[in-house]
Scaffold this motif. Structure first.
Motif, PDB file in Angstrom:
ATOM      1  N   TRP A 114       0.832  -1.190   0.000  1.00  0.00           N
ATOM      2  CA  TRP A 114       0.000   0.000   0.000  1.00  0.00           C
ATOM      3  C   TRP A 114       0.875   1.251   0.000  1.00  0.00           C
ATOM      4  O   TRP A 114       2.008   1.250   0.466  1.00  0.00           O
ATOM      5  N   HIS A 115       0.315   2.325  -0.539  1.00  0.00           N
ATOM      6  CA  HIS A 115       1.008   3.605  -0.606  1.00  0.00           C
ATOM      7  C   HIS A 115       0.004   4.706  -0.319  1.00  0.00           C
ATOM      8  O   HIS A 115      -1.190   4.571  -0.594  1.00  0.00           O
ATOM      9  N   LEU A 116       0.479   5.807   0.224  1.00  0.00           N
ATOM     10  CA  LEU A 116      -0.372   6.948   0.530  1.00  0.00           C
ATOM     11  C   LEU A 116       0.069   8.130  -0.331  1.00  0.00           C
ATOM     12  O   LEU A 116       1.209   8.597  -0.234  1.00  0.00           O
ATOM     13  N   ASP A 117      -0.831   8.570  -1.197  1.00  0.00           N
ATOM     14  CA  ASP A 117      -0.537   9.673  -2.110  1.00  0.00           C
ATOM     15  C   ASP A 117      -1.430  10.868  -1.782  1.00  0.00           C
ATOM     16  O   ASP A 117      -2.607  10.708  -1.476  1.00  0.00           O
ATOM     17  N   ALA A 135      -8.926   8.318   2.616  1.00  0.00           N
ATOM     18  CA  ALA A 135      -9.372   7.064   1.996  1.00  0.00           C
ATOM     19  C   ALA A 135      -9.009   7.037   0.514  1.00  0.00           C
ATOM     20  O   ALA A 135      -8.557   6.012  -0.016  1.00  0.00           O
ATOM     21  N   ARG A 136      -9.178   8.165  -0.162  1.00  0.00           N
ATOM     22  CA  ARG A 136      -8.872   8.214  -1.599  1.00  0.00           C
ATOM     23  C   ARG A 136      -7.370   8.244  -1.853  1.00  0.00           C
ATOM     24  O   ARG A 136      -6.919   7.929  -2.965  1.00  0.00           O
ATOM     25  N   ALA A 137      -6.574   8.615  -0.838  1.00  0.00           N
ATOM     26  CA  ALA A 137      -5.125   8.697  -1.020  1.00  0.00           C
ATOM     27  C   ALA A 137      -4.454   7.331  -0.975  1.00  0.00           C
ATOM     28  O   ALA A 137      -3.296   7.198  -1.388  1.00  0.00           O
ATOM     29  N   LEU A 138      -5.151   6.309  -0.475  1.00  0.00           N
ATOM     30  CA  LEU A 138      -4.545   4.979  -0.333  1.00  0.00           C
ATOM     31  C   LEU A 138      -4.532   4.260  -1.673  1.00  0.00           C
ATOM     32  O   LEU A 138      -5.566   4.129  -2.339  1.00  0.00           O
ATOM     33  N   ARG A 139      -3.360   3.796  -2.072  1.00  0.00           N
ATOM     34  CA  ARG A 139      -3.190   3.048  -3.314  1.00  0.00           C
ATOM     35  C   ARG A 139      -2.450   1.760  -3.024  1.00  0.00           C
ATOM     36  O   ARG A 139      -1.671   1.666  -2.073  1.00  0.00           O
TER      37      ARG A 139
END
Length: 334
Positions: free
Chosen positions: A235-238, A323-327
């Motif tokens: 997972w990544h946070l953008d 929530a939308r930043a999690l990839r």
């Protein structure tokens, strides 16, 4: 209430709170910040016992709280509802155990305040983030539960976080009163102690849950810590909201999930938001579902076979952005 959102909210309990600082009575913004830092240390390390009243959404709840700390067990806490449905919460460094009558969700119902002592602020040392997001002000003195306290106001500088009004005990640094405020200055939640004592020690058995027949039991347990950077994870946070960054990451075992749940803790130096990643039971959906319980907001979505839940005492826009930043690794950033 949507059952999947309720399930997701349950995954959001038991987040570890990291608190540091030393108390000071200096004046100005520096003095206000130092008082809040000392408050964080006091909430974790002091031994205290008392009764507090919590109010939100027009409802009041009275709790008995007992807290202790030692080098072997770390901080431990026992909360018991004195009004409404009889419930208890036991918190330790590694687990949260909730007890309630059979048929009652032990850990969380909308409007409940049984998540631990309200007003624990995880003030971190990165002052640049705090200065970009908040203003700290001293506002005189007052008395709560018969004890003198310093009044501190923490004002947010944007609409992505809440403000705080605090009254911090002069001698111990414990918060005796707290109000959580929205961007218009309206009170979202408040608590105050009506009685508080600071015994030298409390019996250890006070903090050990006893399983009684006829009561529902729910446990949330920490498992494996991971690197704060999340290195090696998929997972990544953008594009996080300004000021927020990842503080800790790990795994947590919960009764409501057959597999350990990934737990990420984010903070802007003051507000804390937890992100939980669990296997999804339904199809993927990019639609973010939002639930509010007092000042608590939870945003939930399903992505790549995972249920993502973001939970924190922040405005709804903030948890939705996170929530939308999690990839995930197989996803391409927009």
């Amino acid at each position: 209430m949507n059952e999947r959102i309720t399930q997701a909210l349950r995954l959001g309990l038991g987040a570890a709170v990291l608190i540091h600082g030393v108390a000071s009575a200096a004046s100005g913004e520096t003095g206000a910040r130092a008082l809040v830092e000392g408050m964080g240390a006091a909430v974790e390390r002091l031994t205290y016992e008392g009764v507090l009243v919590v109010g939100r959404d027009g409802a009041m709840e009275t709790l008995h709280v007992a807290h202790t700390h030692d080098d072997v067990h770390g901080p431990r806490e026992h909360l018991m509802a004195l009004t409404g449905v009889p419930r208890e919460v036991f918190r330790s460094r590694d687990a949260v155990t909730c007890l309630a009558p059979r048929g009652v969700d032990p850990c969380l119902r909308p409007g409940d305040a049984m998540l631990g002592l309200p007003g624990v602020l995880p003030l971190h040392q990165e002052s640049e983030e705090q200065e970009a997001s908040y203003r700290f002000l001293l506002d005189g003195t007052d008395r709560v539960a018969g004890l003198p306290c310093h009044q501190v106001r923490i004002q947010p500088l944007d609409q992505l976080r809440y403000g705080y009004d605090l009254c911090i005990h002069e001698k111990t640094g414990l918060p005796l009163r707290r109000a959580l405020l929205d961007g218009e200055g309206r009170v979202l939640e408040q608590f105050l102690f009506t009685r508080i004592a600071f015994p030298e020690s409390l019996p250890g058995e006070r903090f050990e849950p006893s399983e009684e027949d006829g009561r529902s039991v729910q446990r949330l347990s920490a498992v494996t810590p991971q690197t704060p950077s999340g290195e090696g994870q998929d997972w990544h946070l953008d594009a996080l909201p300004p000021g927020f960054r990842l503080r800790a990451a790990g795994l947590r075992r919960m009764d409501v999930s057959p597999e350990p749940v990934h737990h990420l803790m984010l903070s802007d130096g003051l507000a804390t938001v937890s992100v939980f990643i669990a296997p999804a039971e339904g199809p993927d959906s990019e639609q973010v579902r939002l639930l509010r319980a007092g000042p608590l907001h939870a945003a939930s979505l399903t992505r790549d076979g995972r249920q993502v839940t973001v939970l924190g005492e922040v405005p709804g826009e903030t948890v939705q952005r996170i929530a939308r930043a999690l990839r995930f690794s197989q996803e391409e950033s927009p």
